[in-house]
Design an enzyme around this catalytic site. Structure first.
Site, PDB file in Angstrom:
ATOM      1  N   GLU A   1       0.883  -1.167   0.000  1.00  0.00           N
ATOM      2  CA  GLU A   1       0.000   0.000   0.000  1.00  0.00           C
ATOM      3  C   GLU A   1       0.916   1.211   0.000  1.00  0.00           C
ATOM      4  O   GLU A   1       1.568   1.506   0.997  1.00  0.00           O
ATOM      5  CB  GLU A   1      -0.905   0.020   1.229  1.00  0.00           C
ATOM      6  CG  GLU A   1      -1.790   1.256   1.299  1.00  0.00           C
ATOM      7  CD  GLU A   1      -2.471   1.443   2.641  1.00  0.00           C
ATOM      8  OE1 GLU A   1      -2.562   2.602   3.102  1.00  0.00           O
ATOM      9  OE2 GLU A   1      -2.904   0.437   3.243  1.00  0.00           O
TER      10      GLU A   1
ATOM     11  N   ARG B   1       1.444  10.534  -0.165  1.00  0.00           N
ATOM     12  CA  ARG B   1       1.790  11.611   0.762  1.00  0.00           C
ATOM     13  C   ARG B   1       3.015  12.405   0.321  1.00  0.00           C
ATOM     14  O   ARG B   1       3.387  13.382   0.982  1.00  0.00           O
ATOM     15  CB  ARG B   1       2.061  11.036   2.161  1.00  0.00           C
ATOM     16  CG  ARG B   1       0.880  10.343   2.783  1.00  0.00           C
ATOM     17  CD  ARG B   1       1.255   9.789   4.144  1.00  0.00           C
ATOM     18  NE  ARG B   1       0.284   8.841   4.631  1.00  0.00           N
ATOM     19  CZ  ARG B   1       0.506   7.970   5.617  1.00  0.00           C
ATOM     20  NH1 ARG B   1       1.691   7.945   6.217  1.00  0.00           N
ATOM     21  NH2 ARG B   1      -0.428   7.131   6.000  1.00  0.00           N
TER      22      ARG B   1
ATOM     23  N   THR C   1      -4.042   6.526   1.239  1.00  0.00           N
ATOM     24  CA  THR C   1      -4.241   7.958   1.478  1.00  0.00           C
ATOM     25  C   THR C   1      -4.962   8.627   0.305  1.00  0.00           C
ATOM     26  O   THR C   1      -4.623   9.738  -0.099  1.00  0.00           O
ATOM     27  CB  THR C   1      -2.919   8.690   1.790  1.00  0.00           C
ATOM     28  OG1 THR C   1      -2.052   7.833   2.540  1.00  0.00           O
ATOM     29  CG2 THR C   1      -3.163   9.920   2.640  1.00  0.00           C
TER      30      THR C   1
ATOM     31  N   LYS D   1     -10.700  -0.905   5.873  1.00  0.00           N
ATOM     32  CA  LYS D   1      -9.458  -0.735   6.622  1.00  0.00           C
ATOM     33  C   LYS D   1      -9.834  -0.362   8.058  1.00  0.00           C
ATOM     34  O   LYS D   1     -10.664   0.539   8.262  1.00  0.00           O
ATOM     35  CB  LYS D   1      -8.641   0.377   5.963  1.00  0.00           C
ATOM     36  CG  LYS D   1      -7.328   0.737   6.630  1.00  0.00           C
ATOM     37  CD  LYS D   1      -6.653   1.807   5.780  1.00  0.00           C
ATOM     38  CE  LYS D   1      -5.309   2.208   6.329  1.00  0.00           C
ATOM     39  NZ  LYS D   1      -4.625   3.158   5.417  1.00  0.00           N
TER      40      LYS D   1
END
Length: 220
Positions: free
Chosen positions: A46, A50, A74, A135
Site C-alpha cells: 500500500e 503523501r 491515502t 481498513k
C-alpha cells in the site's frame, strides 16, 4: 449492490496476508525497495499518496517489479481515485477514513476500494456504499483486536472483512492472524521511512520474512 472490492482481489490479498505500507520520499528507492520486499516474501504493498515521489514510484515499480501487487493509500482528495486508476499496475485503493464522495468516485472510476473505519457507524456507512472490505484504522489506537471483535459482532453475518493498520507490529501480528474476519494486515513497521531513506534493504527483507512467517504459521 456491486462490491467495491471484487472477490478475485480479496482472494489475492487474503492469500498473501501481509500488506507492506510504504511512504516513499525519493523515487530512486522505489524499485530496490520493492525487490527487498519481494525477496522477503511480500508481494502486496500500500503506497501512500503523501509525497511527490508517490506517482513516479507507482510507475517504476509496476514496470520493474511486475510481481508486486500495488495498492494505493491515502486517497482522500477529489480526483485522486481517477488519477490512481489510470496508473498501470494499480490494483486497489485505500483511504484512512470513510468519505462517501471519495468512495463514490472510486466506484465511478472502477477502482477497487477499501475505506477506513473505526466505529460501528462507519461500518454501517461502508456497508451502505457496497463496501465489504474495510481498513480498520488506527487499529491499536482504537482498542486493538478485542475492540475489533466487539464492533464486528453485529455485522459478522454480512461477511465484512478487515485490514487492520496502525500499531500492528511483529509482537501482536500472531493474534491478528488468528481472527478469521481479518483479510490481511497492513504493516508500516516492515519498511519504515528511516530504513528506506538509509537504503537498508537487507533489514527490510528480514522484517518482511519474519512477518510473513508469523502470518503463515498462525493463519488457520
Amino acid at each position: 449492490m456491486k462490491l467495491t472490492m471484487p472477490n478475485e482481489i480479496q482472494e489475492k490479498i487474503a492469500a498473501e496476508g501481509i500488506i507492506a505500507v510504504l511512504e516513499i520520499e525519493s523515487e530512486q528507492n522505489a524499485v530496490p525497495l520493492a525487490h527487498s520486499l519481494l525477496e522477503g516474501g511480500i508481494t502486496v504493498i500500500e503506497l501512500a499518496l503523501r509525497t511527490p515521489a508517490a506517482f513516479p514510484s507507482i510507475s517504476l515499480i509496476a514496470k520493474a517489479v511486475p510481481q508486486m501487487y500495488i495498492g494505493i493509500g491515502t486517497i482522500i482528495e477529489p480526483g485522486q481515485a481517477a488519477m490512481v486508476k489510470k496508473e498501470n499496475g494499480v490494483r486497489f485503493g485505500v483511504s484512512p477514513g470513510i468519505n462517501p464522495e471519495i468512495v463514490k468516485e472510486a466506484i465511478a472510476a472502477e477502482l477497487p476500494f477499501a475505506p477506513g473505519i473505526a466505529t460501528p457507524s462507519e461500518i454501517e456507512q461502508a456497508i451502505s456504499l457496497g463496501c465489504r472490505v474495510v481498513k480498520f484504522f488506527p487499529a491499536e489506537g482504537m482498542g486493538g483486536l478485542s475492540y475489533l471483535k466487539s464492533i464486528n459482532a453485529p455485522y459478522n453475518h454480512l461477511g465484512v472483512k478487515y485490514i487492520p493498520l496502525g500499531g500492528v507490529t511483529i509482537d501482536n501480528l500472531a493474534s491478528y492472524a488468528q481472527f478469521d474476519r481479518i483479510l490481511a494486515i497492513g504493516g508500516s513497521w516492515i519498511a519504515p521511512k528511516d530504513l528506506i531513506k538509509t537504503q537498508n534493504w537487507s533489514k527490510i527483507t528480514k522484517r518482511a520474512k519474519e512477518a510473513k512467517d508469523i502470518w503463515q504459521s498462525n493463519r488457520k
